[in-house]
Design an enzyme around this catalytic site. Structure first.
Site, PDB file in Angstrom:
ATOM      1  CG  MET A 238     -10.726   0.186  -2.361  1.00  0.00           C
ATOM      2  SD  MET A 238      -9.327  -0.813  -1.820  1.00  0.00           S
ATOM      3  CE  MET A 238      -9.217  -0.360  -0.096  1.00  0.00           C
TER       4      MET A 238
ATOM      5  CG  MET B  89      -1.518   4.791   1.871  1.00  0.00           C
ATOM      6  SD  MET B  89      -2.246   4.586   3.512  1.00  0.00           S
ATOM      7  CE  MET B  89      -2.726   2.856   3.452  1.00  0.00           C
TER       8      MET B  89
ATOM      9  CG  MET C 289      -5.059   3.819  -1.516  1.00  0.00           C
ATOM     10  SD  MET C 289      -5.015   2.854   0.012  1.00  0.00           S
ATOM     11  CE  MET C 289      -3.553   1.877  -0.276  1.00  0.00           C
TER      12      MET C 289
ATOM     13  CG  ASP D 271      -1.975  -1.060   1.156  1.00  0.00           C
ATOM     14  OD1 ASP D 271      -2.690  -1.103   0.147  1.00  0.00           O
ATOM     15  OD2 ASP D 271      -2.075  -1.870   2.098  1.00  0.00           O
TER      16      ASP D 271
END
Ligand code: DX5
Ligand code: ZN
Length: 237
Positions: free
Chosen positions: A156, A56, A87, A54
């Site tokens: 998601m 971010m 993200m 992930d």
């Protein structure tokens, strides 16, 4: 009559429908960051099919996570495919760094600011598989124009940004809807789910068409990650 277990019936039923086992991608957001390399090895040894990272930016979501240099360092210790979920507000700024870091999939958000077609082309130009994620409040119709251009779609199942949240049941309908659409496409497309995925959620998600299961807390918090991975893969609670 023999007393068949629920898991046995579930497995046999899925086999009769020819539903293949999904790929399991532990989400390293749930790893102990002070022992990152060991955590990676723990997941690879436990049978992870892919590793989920992930990324971010602290703007698109109110959190920071893993950065491209971290991913590049992990590339030195394993050849398992890397599923990178970004993200970020401006995905185009990340593609080159992630390509250098060894990403196999780059999944960006439809809610980000860059033009989706441009991001998809930039990812493909680096010989990486493009994926498109959309948040729980975004309708499936927002991503359907792009489905024939991508390799992975990710509805998601939690608000992006944090691990450890509960799976939102409305995701099941999205999986089924996407499965219906994608089986009619010329190119096969992976349907991934990410957020609150547990061994209880897996059987229904697989049955409805999920082909990649991302799970952080459920796998990392277990002393026997290999058992959790196997249960997720075979859809046994
Ligand atoms: C959330 C991340 C997920 C997260 C999942 O924004 O995209 O990958 O790590 O964690 P769990 O499985 O704990 O919900
Ligand atoms: Zn993720």
């Amino acid at each position: 009559m023999k007393n068949y277990s629920k898991n046995f019936i579930n497995r046999t039923y899925r086999r009769s429908l020819q539903i293949p086992n999904p790929k399991i991608a532990p989400s390293l957001l749930a790893a102990d960051f002070s022992r990152f390399g060991e955590e990676v090895k723990r997941m690879v040894d436990a049978g992870a099919d892919m590793l989920h990272f992930d990324v971010m930016d602290g703007e698109f979501v109110p959190n920071f996570a893993i950065s491209p240099p971290f991913i590049a360092a992990v590339r030195q210790i394993t050849e398992v495919p890397f599923d990178v979920h970004i993200m970020v507000t401006h995905p185009l700024r990340y593609i080159n760094a992630l390509a250098e870091a060894g990403a196999d999939f780059i999944t960006f958000h439809i809610e980000s600011r860059d033009e989706p077609k441009e991001v998809i082309s930039a990812i493909k130009a680096r010989n990486i598989k493009p994926g498109l994620a959309f948040s729980p409040k975004t309708p499936t119709a927002a991503v359907t124009p792009y489905l024939s251009d991508i390799d992975l779609i990710l509805p998601m199942s939690v608000e992006p940004g944090f691990g450890g949240q509960a799976f939102q049941p409305s995701t099941f309908e999205k999986i089924a809807e996407l499965h219906q659409i994608t089986t009619k496409l010329e190119q096969p497309l992976d349907i991934s789910i990410d957020g609150g995925v547990t061994t209880e959620i897996a059987p229904r998600a697989i049955h409805q068409g999920a082909t990649i299961l991302v799970a952080g807390t459920a796998i990392f918090r277990s002393q026997q990650p290999e058992t959790v991975i196997e249960k997720l893969r075979t859809g046994t609670a």
